[in-house]
Motif scaffolding. Structure first.
Motif, PDB file in Angstrom:
ATOM      1  N   LEU A 430       0.829  -1.198   0.000  1.00 48.99           N
ATOM      2  CA  LEU A 430       0.000   0.000   0.000  1.00 48.99           C
ATOM      3  C   LEU A 430       0.870   1.257   0.000  1.00 48.99           C
ATOM      4  N   LEU A 431       1.950   1.157   0.729  1.00 48.19           N
ATOM      5  CA  LEU A 431       2.837   2.311   0.790  1.00 48.19           C
ATOM      6  C   LEU A 431       3.390   2.626  -0.604  1.00 48.19           C
ATOM      7  N   ALA A 432       3.826   1.561  -1.257  1.00 52.83           N
ATOM      8  CA  ALA A 432       4.382   1.768  -2.600  1.00 52.83           C
ATOM      9  C   ALA A 432       3.328   2.363  -3.519  1.00 52.83           C
ATOM     10  N   ALA A 433       2.101   1.844  -3.429  1.00 48.78           N
ATOM     11  CA  ALA A 433       1.042   2.345  -4.286  1.00 48.78           C
ATOM     12  C   ALA A 433       0.736   3.802  -3.963  1.00 48.78           C
ATOM     13  N   TYR A 434       0.716   4.063  -2.706  1.00 48.64           N
ATOM     14  CA  TYR A 434       0.389   5.412  -2.262  1.00 48.64           C
ATOM     15  C   TYR A 434       1.340   6.424  -2.882  1.00 48.64           C
ATOM     16  N   HIS A 435       2.592   6.034  -2.950  1.00 48.30           N
ATOM     17  CA  HIS A 435       3.585   6.975  -3.461  1.00 48.30           C
ATOM     18  C   HIS A 435       3.560   7.091  -4.964  1.00 48.30           C
ATOM     19  N   ASN A 436       3.205   6.021  -5.627  1.00 46.37           N
ATOM     20  CA  ASN A 436       3.349   6.037  -7.079  1.00 46.37           C
ATOM     21  C   ASN A 436       2.040   6.169  -7.832  1.00 46.37           C
ATOM     22  N   ASN A 437       0.993   5.629  -7.291  1.00 39.95           N
ATOM     23  CA  ASN A 437      -0.256   5.640  -8.050  1.00 39.95           C
ATOM     24  C   ASN A 437      -1.433   5.703  -7.079  1.00 39.95           C
ATOM     25  N   PRO A 438      -1.833   6.885  -6.672  1.00 39.72           N
ATOM     26  CA  PRO A 438      -2.885   7.018  -5.650  1.00 39.72           C
ATOM     27  C   PRO A 438      -4.169   6.296  -6.021  1.00 39.72           C
ATOM     28  N   ALA A 439      -4.527   6.336  -7.285  1.00 37.82           N
ATOM     29  CA  ALA A 439      -5.778   5.666  -7.685  1.00 37.82           C
ATOM     30  C   ALA A 439      -5.736   4.204  -7.293  1.00 37.82           C
ATOM     31  N   ILE A 440      -4.660   3.571  -7.606  1.00 42.32           N
ATOM     32  CA  ILE A 440      -4.536   2.167  -7.255  1.00 42.32           C
ATOM     33  C   ILE A 440      -4.522   2.016  -5.733  1.00 42.32           C
ATOM     34  N   TYR A 441      -3.944   2.942  -5.109  1.00 43.75           N
ATOM     35  CA  TYR A 441      -3.905   2.858  -3.642  1.00 43.75           C
ATOM     36  C   TYR A 441      -5.312   2.786  -3.064  1.00 43.75           C
ATOM     37  N   TRP A 442      -6.183   3.650  -3.524  1.00 41.06           N
ATOM     38  CA  TRP A 442      -7.546   3.648  -2.958  1.00 41.06           C
ATOM     39  C   TRP A 442      -8.268   2.358  -3.291  1.00 41.06           C
ATOM     40  N   ILE A 443      -8.098   1.900  -4.483  1.00 46.85           N
ATOM     41  CA  ILE A 443      -8.701   0.607  -4.834  1.00 46.85           C
ATOM     42  C   ILE A 443      -8.187  -0.463  -3.890  1.00 46.85           C
ATOM     43  N   ALA A 444      -6.886  -0.447  -3.687  1.00 42.28           N
ATOM     44  CA  ALA A 444      -6.278  -1.476  -2.859  1.00 42.28           C
ATOM     45  C   ALA A 444      -6.779  -1.386  -1.425  1.00 42.28           C
ATOM     46  N   LEU A 445      -6.943  -0.199  -0.974  1.00 38.24           N
ATOM     47  CA  LEU A 445      -7.420  -0.021   0.398  1.00 38.24           C
ATOM     48  C   LEU A 445      -8.807  -0.624   0.546  1.00 38.24           C
ATOM     49  N   PHE A 446      -9.676  -0.283  -0.376  1.00 38.73           N
ATOM     50  CA  PHE A 446     -11.022  -0.826  -0.354  1.00 38.73           C
ATOM     51  C   PHE A 446     -10.977  -2.352  -0.427  1.00 38.73           C
ATOM     52  N   THR A 447     -10.131  -2.845  -1.284  1.00 40.90           N
ATOM     53  CA  THR A 447     -10.025  -4.283  -1.439  1.00 40.90           C
ATOM     54  C   THR A 447      -9.560  -4.933  -0.144  1.00 40.90           C
ATOM     55  N   SER A 448      -8.648  -4.309   0.528  1.00 40.41           N
ATOM     56  CA  SER A 448      -8.176  -4.976   1.733  1.00 40.41           C
ATOM     57  C   SER A 448      -9.282  -5.028   2.777  1.00 40.41           C
ATOM     58  N   GLY A 449     -10.147  -4.001   2.764  1.00 34.77           N
ATOM     59  CA  GLY A 449     -11.303  -4.083   3.650  1.00 34.77           C
ATOM     60  C   GLY A 449     -12.188  -5.248   3.275  1.00 34.77           C
ATOM     61  N   LEU A 523      -4.847   3.721   8.819  1.00 31.82           N
ATOM     62  CA  LEU A 523      -6.022   3.618   7.963  1.00 31.82           C
ATOM     63  C   LEU A 523      -6.260   2.198   7.454  1.00 31.82           C
ATOM     64  N   PRO A 524      -5.269   1.567   6.858  1.00 33.34           N
ATOM     65  CA  PRO A 524      -5.513   0.201   6.381  1.00 33.34           C
ATOM     66  C   PRO A 524      -5.936  -0.745   7.510  1.00 33.34           C
ATOM     67  N   VAL A 525      -5.298  -0.608   8.656  1.00 35.54           N
ATOM     68  CA  VAL A 525      -5.659  -1.499   9.743  1.00 35.54           C
ATOM     69  C   VAL A 525      -7.108  -1.249  10.160  1.00 35.54           C
ATOM     70  N   ALA A 526      -7.450  -0.016  10.188  1.00 33.65           N
ATOM     71  CA  ALA A 526      -8.819   0.321  10.557  1.00 33.65           C
ATOM     72  C   ALA A 526      -9.807  -0.260   9.561  1.00 33.65           C
ATOM     73  N   VAL A 527      -9.495  -0.077   8.349  1.00 34.93           N
ATOM     74  CA  VAL A 527     -10.389  -0.630   7.311  1.00 34.93           C
ATOM     75  C   VAL A 527     -10.508  -2.133   7.490  1.00 34.93           C
ATOM     76  N   GLY A 528      -9.391  -2.776   7.723  1.00 32.34           N
ATOM     77  CA  GLY A 528      -9.404  -4.224   7.909  1.00 32.34           C
ATOM     78  C   GLY A 528     -10.274  -4.611   9.089  1.00 32.34           C
ATOM     79  N   LEU A 529     -10.105  -3.915  10.188  1.00 30.54           N
ATOM     80  CA  LEU A 529     -10.884  -4.247  11.380  1.00 30.54           C
ATOM     81  C   LEU A 529     -12.366  -4.022  11.132  1.00 30.54           C
ATOM     82  N   ALA A 530     -12.655  -2.969  10.408  1.00 25.63           N
ATOM     83  CA  ALA A 530     -14.054  -2.707  10.069  1.00 25.63           C
ATOM     84  C   ALA A 530     -14.638  -3.887   9.316  1.00 25.63           C
TER      85      ALA A 530
END
Lengths: 643, 466, 172, 104, 491
Positions: A430-449, A523-530
């Motif tokens: 997620l960190l790598a995505a966040y730095h290089n491609n925010p769009a993918i980062y948000w998708i990934a975040l949602f996916t991890s939830g 944030l990712p951990v929170a999403v996961g816990l949710a």
């Protein structure tokens, strides 16, 4: 021991197992085949671990960077000068890592199968196929040559085919194994053409030479970039096509359709092939050629990233709706590989920018542990309950305590709950995505939830909820042999995250310090816990909530349940277009037109022969008339026309 | 006149045999069996004598000339007649007029010898008649059969008609050049229209005897109607003799008209092969079938003749030698079967292999040789014919030729199929072949195989052709 | 036009007219008679040409032999008065056409060809000379053809005897 | 009309020849067909004689040819008649169209 | 080594088989003969490599030359290079397997083995002759035995198939004949392959003769659109017949296309290369698609043979050294593979008495051995690494890709596409036949007998020997294809 021989033994021992059990297993080694296979693999594993130790800690690092070694190379088939298929061994961090992963997971599966597959009629065959698969996979990861990897790639595919179709008398298994093979084969077509393009562009098939030719600016690269087709350079095409191969094997959208069906194979096989090892081959392939992707063809790498991201989310959504536990796990696998893939896609070459690469490999490593664990745990459940369907399960925590605990660990790992393994690797991605491609980062975040949600949906449905299972009498949880792998893998899933991965694996071999940022992780951990809590709310006890929820979003649910109808689209294309519009006309054309012409020649000859029989009328006077006409005709011809 | 005995030895021996038979007939006569045996011995002796005392020379002015090649040609015919006498012994034994039959056959043979050796048009014409009139009589030897007399009638009328045409041509040539001697003719011919006309008349008569399309129509009817001994004589010996004469006439006498007859041969060769093949495709009667197949074979001979070089001559001679073995083997088998069962239809041959493997193998070998399939000699024969014809690099022509080879294969295989593959409720019963017949069939088979593989035979022909 | 010419034309007319009649009359016996006249006409032409020997042979062999043979065979095979069956008209027309073409072609070539009539001294053709030549084996002799013809006649005789002699009907 | 010469004779013979051929084509009776053959042969004889007389009188090739043709005509006719008689015995007819069993 | 032995061994076998008294004798004589041939082939291989090892770089080794028909300048000229040795090895493998598979032929056993051996004789002779006339002789020798084998021992519409096969093949060889004669007369009267290769034949002549020769030989190797004898012929033939037909006979054509047409007429080859490539590409893909629709196992293999032989022609048409080497490899590989395929089909048919894919199911259970072999051959067919098909196809692809223009590229990609289609039909067949629930009526069936096991084993060994260690074959073929390419003189 000679290094080359030592490493060569790692794949060759399972191969020996395959040959031995394949030829003599059925007749002479019916009982002992499992033990033989396991022992051979144990030896392999020990060798692999020893190799890893030596590589990482003894000789691998030269001048601060891990080097690539080719301790063994044998010219297998030479096409033309410089272009040849060499059977060799390429040692670098990722191949060594893969050696460890593959042998370890395979060993676990071997041990597990001793219990799980006990009493099967084709027990030796099973172990011989496992040997073949392990051999191929190991060969794949140590390949030093682009064509070598293709060779083992295909072998992996066929052993997967054989293992999926292990229950050959089940029509669904047959269909699944065919599907798996054909779909990946279709992807391999791309791979093959990619190989052709790359080898022609670079004038070699050897990885090291190929990468250095294509990445360092020189005549080789210039030539490869210069020739274009439809606006893209040859090497771009080559890289993209190679990626298609990888995508097929790694079940990336839209070539993923075979993976869920592949669950028709025995569960340990799913754990080994369709979770931990073979399906990551695509990721491995991209990683192997990463310099080419990132330096020469960044465009393709972006595609890789997007394909990974899309696959991740689609698979996650579908996974939420499936009821067959193995299918849920299958989609989860696809989703996680999507993570790995886009991690590569968002990476760059060298130094800090290469975080995505390291993360991807790290996730590959941890995923192997917890996903294998999940499958084996699911196997234990299925073994106990004799069904794959969630609705037949529930409340099993009392009956299967060890399975329950290990399964929970795995779920926590995959959900990215610290301090389990998945947390660390996913965090890096997620960190790598966040730095290089925010769009993918948000998708990934949602996916991890979503990941956390569907995994716990699974967990609660199996081990909590209402007891459904019809088996009145209490069975044991499965033998010793099944429990050992679960425990070992659970340890791996729990602890693997603490390995300082960046020290060993990075794009250029140098150390990549991983740094944790608590703010970012929150944030990712929170999403996961949710996700976990929603699942708990819905599935911990039997309730009407899930039904209501699905009813409220029925059309979306239905679409996702039916896997976005991608299978249907494929069926339409194959049945209606390829079979009916190409195959049938081709067969018809051949039978009626081409063959028809041949027959027509024959018929016409017979016809003419019948028609002219009147000439032979039996009337001697007519014969004489023909005679005279012939004479006059010839005379006129040669006196007046043909002087 | 010492040369007379040597140069005309074949003719003299044949005449001698005719008279021996005549005396036997006129005296008390003999039983058919012993007469046949005697004749066979005489013919064998004749054949053997043929190998000795080869000499080149001419007699009676230029009316008669001979060369080693001619002697060889005659001896090939001798061999053929000898084989016929063996192969058809079943029918021959039964015929009430055995000596007459042989006298007629030998007279015809004598005619052919004179024809091959003839040095002028008169001799040629006379010997041609000598070679055909007795054959017409032979065709009628199945006296009780309607078909036999119909065939004979067709034969005598058509051949009389064709000799009328021939004579008209000869007379015009005589008028245009003033000579009937071959040697002088070739220097007198200049290709004027009248000569071309006369040549066409002459050519047509040759073509008639050789069964070239469109002058071939009599062939099948006569073959079918005649007793099989006469048919095989007609189809093998007559064909061979006329082919020999034809080629030497074209090469020696009509060389000045070479351009004309080359094209004529090309056209007629194609027509002959195509028509022969097309008709052979659907024949039911084995004799009729062999008639059309022999017409197609003639087409191939014309191909070689068109080459106009010595390769043409040697390949034709070689082919005729092979043709003698192959075609006689085929007729021999047909004769044995017809003789014992009266069956002549190809459908009757179905399932023959079950009951008569020996005959089937011989017939198969013969058919393969006729079709030109290795390792039989027919392969070499056909190939050399085509090779000779190909020397002019006329690719279109050669392609047509080889495609006809393929068509011909179809109908030869049809019989093979019938014998080996087709089922039959009532196959021909097991046939006992006489010793003589068996011997001759084996001889033919050996010939079919060996003439091709022993390449010195061809080399010998080439050598004496020089 | 002198008398000789007139004789020639008369002979020619006789020959051709009788020939035509011989192939067209529907009475077979008459056809034979017309044939006879044609042959006689030709013999006349031979006489007119001064080839008495040939004329004699013509009369003897043809008129005396072949025609008689034909007439005998007519008697053997047919009632004399019976009319011949008619040929199909199509065949007749086609034959006539073909024949005319052939005739035209031939005559065209013949007339276009320059026959050089020689002034060479004609050698005598008396019977003695002919006979001598017939049996001479020299270059100019005809002994060999003579022998061949005799063989042919022998063969023809044998053939005729076998074929035409009434053989026993095969009852078995 | 002019002096009768070679061409006249050739005309007569050619005419005879083709009349004979016509007869051969159209006569259905075997014996009349045989007669047509005789016409043909006679025309040839006439040709030979004419050529011999007018063009090559110094040799006797044509004359001898004629003699031999006549001889052969006789032989041929004899055999033909024998065959025809035989045919008549078996077919009870000498109509050529009754003897057309062999065909195709 | 004396090459005549290769002709004599089958000849003696054939004659001995004819003279044998009982079926038992016939079988063992033929088997012994075929083993002798196999041994001879291996002796030849080792002698050849030995000779090459000692540095003998002559184009042809073990040459023998006897003048037969001097008038036509025809010589009985024998000699081998790497390509011939490979083809001879292939032939000997298939012969042994074919003899073994036919062990149970009861009808006219003697004749059967006689014809089989005769066919082998033709193939051996063809591969070792260096004189076009002799080559043609052997080519035709190999045709008629096929006709009889199909016609007598075949099944289905055998007469039709046998006829079609014989006529089409003869048609092909007729064109070959014209081509050979053209060569003969345009080269100053020589049939000798080696001396012809040294001559320069005018370009115009080459462009007339080349198509004749290529199409002529192409008919034998199922060149589109002259391939229609293949499905019918193969499907009607008895097992060993199909094996010989596809395993040996179709290779005669490929060998001829290469050795005679392409080698002797380089200008012609260049001129027509594109047409060949188009036809071959069509055959590859179209054959594969047509296979997909077949329901009869033999038809499946027959059509797939069309597709696979397309690779051979493609390799030849590409005119690169690698592609040509690949083409020969494909011949060897396909020969072994397809022979094995037919052997397996035969074994299945002998037991189930059907060849319809839809009527079979789950044979794996009753016949594990046969099914395993079926798997192996199927996988070989779809180009699985480790089996021979892969090596050959990849070599062809790599060689084809050396041509850098768009046309060749597209053709290569089309050819590559067939690997997917092949997978489809092979898996379809395997899935239906070997896998799935076992049928009730098949439960009593038995697995392979010793002779069948041996036959299959021999061919599998051949397939593996190429698939696992292709180097030796590659080394064997390379110099020979280099000679051919040097003559063509491009790339």
């Amino acid at each position: 021991m000679n290094l080359g021989l030592q490493i060569a033994l790692i794949p060759l021992l399972p191969l020996a197992g395959f040959v031995l059990l394949g030829l003599f297993g059925r007749k002479y080694l019916k009982k002992s085949s499992g033990i033989i296979g396991t022992i051979l693999l144990l030896a392999s594993t020990v060798l692999a671990l020893y190799t890893a130790y030596e590589y990482f800690f003894v000789y691998g690092k030269v001048a601060g960077a891990y080097q690539k070694f080719v301790p063994l190379s044998y010219t297998w088939l030479e096409f033309s000068k410089g272009v040849s298929i060499d059977m060799g061994i390429l040692l670098d961090p990722i191949s060594v890592m893969m050696l460890v992963v593959v042998t370890f997971v395979s060993l676990m599966v071997h041990i597990y199968s001793l219990g799980y597959m006990k009493g099967e009629e084709r027990f030796p065959t099973y172990y011989s196929f496992l040997g073949l698969f392990t051999f191929s996979m190991l060969g794949l990861v140590i390949s030093s040559n682009l064509f070598q990897i293709y060779i083992f790639w295909e072998l992996v595919g066929v052993s997967s085919f054989l293992l999926i179709g292990y229950y050959y008398n089940k029509p669904s298994a047959v269909a699944a194994c065919k599907k798996a093979f054909i779909v990946t084969r279709f992807a391999d077509l791309g791979f093959l053409i990619g190989i052709l393009i790359l080898s022609y562009s670079s004038g070699t098939l050897d990885f090291n030479t190929l990468i250095s030719t294509l990445t360092s600016s020189g005549t080789g690269q210039a030539k490869a970039v210069a020739s274009t087709f439809l606006g893209a350079s040859a090497v771009t095409w080559g890289a993209a096509l190679v990626f298609i191969g990888g995508a097929g094997k790694s079940a990336m959208f839209p070539l993923h359709i075979w993976l869920p069906d592949a669950m028709e194979g025995p569960t340990p096989v799913s754990a080994l092939i369709h979770a931990a090892t073979m399906v990551v081959a695509g990721v491995f392939l991209v990683a192997r050629l990463f310099p080419v992707f990132s330096i020469t063809t960044p465009g393709v790498l972006e595609i890789v990233g997007w394909v990974g991201a899309i696959s991740a989310i689609i698979a996650a959504i579908i996974a939420c709706t499936q009821t067959d536990i193995k299918r849920v796990l299958a989609y989860s696998t696809m989703s996680q590989i999507g993570f790995m893939m886009f991690a590569l896609g968002v990476s760059k070459y060298g130094g800090e920018a290469g975080l995505g690469y390291t993360a991807s490999m790290f996730h590959l490593f941890t995923h192997a542990m917890f996903k294998a664990l999940l499958f084996l745990g699911a196997g234990a459940v299925i073994h106990y309950i004799h069904s794959n369907e969630m609705k037949d399960m529930g409340g099993l925590r009392k009956y299967l305590p060890i399975t329950h605990i290990t399964f929970l660990i795995a779920c926590l790992a995959i959900a990215g709950v610290p301090p389990f393994a998945g947390f660390f690797s996913k965090e890096e991605i997620l960190l790598a995505a966040y730095h290089n491609n925010p769009a993918i980062y948000w998708i990934a975040l949602f996916t991890s939830g979503l990941t956390a949600f569907y995994m716990f949906r699974l967990y609660f449905s199996i081990f909590w909820n209402k007891e459904h299972h019809p088996h009145g009498e209490k069975q044991s949880e499965g033998g010793f042999s099944m429990m050992i792998p679960l425990i070992l893998l659970a340890i791996g899933a729990a602890a693997a995250g603490f390995i300082p991965f960046g020290k060993y694996v990075s794009t250029d071999g140098t150390v990549l310090e991983s740094h944790f940022d608590l703010q970012f992780s929150a944030l990712p951990v929170a999403v996961g816990l949710a996700g976990i809590f929603i699942a708990m709310w819905l599935y911990r006890k039997e309730s009407e909530r899930p039904g209501k929820l699905t009813a409220s979003i029925y059309s979306i649910y239905k679409t996702a349940y039916n896997k976005f109808y991608i299978d249907e689209i494929y069926t339409f294309i194959t049945k209606k277009i390829i079979f009916n519009l190409i195959g049938k006309p081709a067969a018809w054309f051949d039978k009626n037109v081409v063959d028809g012409l041949v027959n027509l020649t024959g018929k016409a000859t017979a016809e003419v022969s019948e028609d002219i029989k009147k000439v032979q009328s039996g009337k001697v006077q007519q014969y004489a008339i023909y005679f005279l006409v012939g004479v006059i005709g010839l005379a006129v011809l040669f006196i007046y026309i043909w002087k | 006149m010492n040369d007379l005995w040597i140069l005309m030895k074949s003719e003299l021996v044949i005449t001698l045999i005719i008279f021996i038979l005549l005396f036997i007939k006129l005296s008390r006569g003999m039983k058919n069996e012993s007469l046949l045996a005697l004749t066979q011995i005489l013919l064998l002796a004749n054949f053997i004598i043929g190998f000795f005392f080869n000499k080149q020379g001419s007699l009676f002015g230029d009316m008669f000339y001979t060369t080693p090649l001619i002697v060889l040609q005659k001896n090939i015919l001798n061999l053929g007649v000898y084989l016929i006498s063996l192969l058809c012994s079943g029918w021959l034994k039964k015929t009430p007029h055995l000596p007459e039959f042989f006298m007629l056959m030998l007279s015809a043979l004598l005619g052919m010898f004179f024809m091959i050796s003839s040095g002028n048009l008169l001799m040629f014409y006379l010997s041609l008649e000598l070679a055909s009139i007795p054959v017409a009589a032979m065709a009628n030897f199945d006296l009780e059969k309607k078909r036999s007399s119909e065939g004979a009638m067709k034969m005598i009328l058509s051949s009389a008609f064709s000799s009328g045409i021939l004579l008209f041509g000869i007379s015009l040539i005589y008028g245009a050049t003033g000579t009937i001697s071959f040697a002088q003719l070739s220097s007198q011919l200049d290709g004027s229209p009248l000569q071309i006309l006369a040549f066409v008349f002459l050519f047509a008569a040759f073509a008639f005897k050789l069964s070239v399309v469109p002058f071939h129509l009599w062939t099948a009817d006569v073959y079918e109607g005649s007793p099989i001994a006469a048919t095989s004589f007609l189809s093998v010996i007559s064909k061979g003799a006329i082919a020999f004469v034809f080629i030497s006439a074209l090469y020696r006498v009509f060389q000045p008209l070479q351009e004309t007859w080359y094209i004529m041969l090309v056209i007629l060769a194609i027509a002959t092969m195509v028509i022969g093949n097309l008709f052979a495709l659907r024949q039911q009667n084995i004799k009729r079938f062999l008639a059309f197949s022999s017409i197609a074979q003639v087409g191939f001979i014309l191909v070689a003749i068109s080459s106009n070089d010595s390769a043409g001559i040697s390949s034709v001679v070689y082919f005729i030698l092979i043709y003698v073995f192959s075609n006689l083997a085929a007729f021999g088998v047909a004769s044995v079967i017809t003789d014992q069962t009266g069956k002549e239809n190809i459908d009757d041959y179905k399932g023959l292999y079950k009951t008569n493997p020996f005959l089937t193998w011989i017939l198969t070998l013969a058919l393969f040789s006729l079709a030109g399939i290795p390792p039989t000699a027919g392969f070499f024969g056909k190939l050399f014919l085509i090779s000779a014809g190909a020397a002019k690099a006329n690719y279109g022509f050669i392609i047509v030729v080889v495609l006809n080879l393929v068509i011909s294969l179809y109908y030869y295989l049809r019989i093979v199929r019938a014998m080996f593959m087709d089922k039959n409720e009532q196959p021909v019963e097991k046939i006992k072949v006489t010793a003589a017949g068996k011997f001759a069939l084996i001889l033919c088979a050996a010939g079919i195989v060996l003439v091709g593989l022993l390449s010195w035979i061809y080399d010998y022909i080439v050598m004496i052709n020089k | 036009m002198n008398g000789s010419d007139i004789i020639f034309y008369l002979l020619a007319a006789l020959t051709l007219v009788c020939a035509v009649l011989s192939v067209s009359t529907r009475q077979i016996f008459r056809a034979a008679i017309y044939l006879l006249f044609t042959l006689i006409g030709i013999a006349g032409i031979y006489f007119w040409l001064d080839y008495q020997f040939i004329a004699a042979v013509q009369i003897v062999v043809y008129v005396g032999g072949i025609v008689v043979l034909i007439i005998f065979s007519i008697f053997l095979t047919q009632q004399a008065g019976e009319k011949l069956p008619k040929q199909k008209i199509g065949r007749k027309i086609f034959s006539a056409l073909a024949v005319f073409c052939g005739f035209g072609l031939t005559m065209l070539q013949v007339y276009q060809h320059d026959f050089i009539e020689t002034e060479n001294e004609a050698i005598t053709t008396n019977v003695a000379d002919i006979g001598r030549k017939m049996l001479s084996t020299n270059a100019e002799g005809y002994a060999l053809p003579f022998e061949v013809v005799s063989m042919l006649l022998l063969a023809a005789m044998i053939g005729c005897i076998v074929i035409a002699l009434k053989s026993k009907p095969e009852t078995k | 009309m002019m002096q009768p010469g070679l061409y006249h004779l050739l005309f007569i013979s050619a005419a005879l020849f083709f009349i004979g051929i016509y007869g051969f084509f159209t006569r259905r009776n075997l014996i009349t067909m045989l007669m047509s053959i005789e016409l043909i042969l006679n025309s040839v004889n006439l040709n030979f004689i004419a050529f011999n007389k007018y063009l090559w009188p110094h040799k006797m090739d044509g004359l001898f040819f004629t003699v031999f043709i006549i001889a052969i005509a006789a032989a041929e006719a004899a055999v033909a008649i024998a065959i025809i008689i035989n045919l008549y015995r078996s077919h009870n007819s000498i109509d050529v169209e009754n003897a057309e069993e062999l065909k195709y | 080594m004396n090459l005549l032995l290769l002709i004599l061994a089958p000849l003696v076998t054939a004659v001995a088989a004819l003279l044998a008294r009982s079926k038992w004798q016939v079988r063992w004589i033929s088997f012994a003969g075929s083993v002798v041939q196999l041994i001879l082939a291996f002796v030849l291989l080792f002698a050849f490599q030995n000779e090459r090892g000692t540095g003998n770089a002559t184009q042809m080794l073990f040459e023998q030359n006897y003048n037969i028909f001097p008038a036509w300048n025809i010589n009985f000229h024998l000699g081998v290079d790497g390509i011939s040795v490979a083809m001879i090895l292939l032939t000997s493998f298939v012969v042994v397997a074919g003899v073994l598979v036919s062990w149970n032929i009861e009808k006219m056993t003697k004749e059967f083995y006689f014809l089989l051996t005769l066919l082998a004789l033709g193939a051996y002779g063809f591969f070792i002759s260096l004189d076009l006339f002799v080559l043609f002789f052997f080519l035709e020798i190999a045709v008629i035995p096929k006709y009889l084998l199909i016609g007598i021992w075949g099944s289905g519409k055998k007469e039709y198939s046998a006829n079609k096969l014989a006529l089409m093949l003869m048609g092909g060889s007729a064109l070959v004949l014209v081509g050979i004669l053209g060569l003969y007369f345009s080269s100053g009267h020589s049939f000798d392959l080696l001396s012809l290769s040294k001559m320069n034949i005018a370009k115009g002549t080459q462009s007339i003769i080349f198509p004749l020769l290529f199409v002529g030989f192409g008919v034998f190797t199922a060149l589109f659109p002259f391939h229609t004898w293949v499905p019918d012929g193969h499907s009607s033939a008895p097992t060993a017949g199909s094996m010989f037909l596809a395993g040996i006979s179709m290779k005669l054509g490929g060998y001829g296309c290469l050795r005679v047409a392409t080698y002797l007429l380089p200008e012609g080859a260049k001129e027509y290369a594109n047409i060949i490539i188009i036809l071959a590409s069509i055959a590859i893909l179209y054959g594969a698609f047509a296979t997909m629709m077949q329901k009869d196992l033999k038809y499946i293999n027959a059509y797939s043979s069309i597709s696979h032989c397309g690779f051979v022609l493609l390799g030849i048409g590409m005119l690169t050294k690698t592609a040509i080497t690949g083409a020969v490899m494909q011949m060897v590989s396909h020969g072994l593979m397809t022979a094995l395929f037919f052997a397996v089909i035969g074994m299945i048919y002998d037991r189930t008495h059907t060849r319809q894919v839809s009527e079979m199911s789950g044979l794996m259970r009753m016949m594990p051995f046969i099914s395993t072999v079926f798997f192996i051959v199927g996988l070989c067919s779809l180009g699985l690494p480790g089996l021979s098909g892969f090596v050959a196809e990849m070599t062809i692809f790599m060689g084809s890709w050396e041509n850098a223009d768009m046309f060749h590229r597209i053709a290569t990609i089309i050819a590559c596409m067939s690997i997917v289609v092949t997978a489809v039909y092979i898996l379809r067949a395997i899935g239906q036949v070997a896998m799935g629930p076992a049928k009730e009526s098949f439960l009593q069936l038995t697995d392979a007998k010793w002779n069948e096991r041996m036959a299959a084993a021999i061919l599998v060994i051949g397939i593996l020997a190429i698939g696992i260690i292709p180097g030796w074959l590659n080394e064997l073929l390379k110099p020979a294809s280099e000679v051919i390419m040097n003559k063509i003189g491009a790339k």
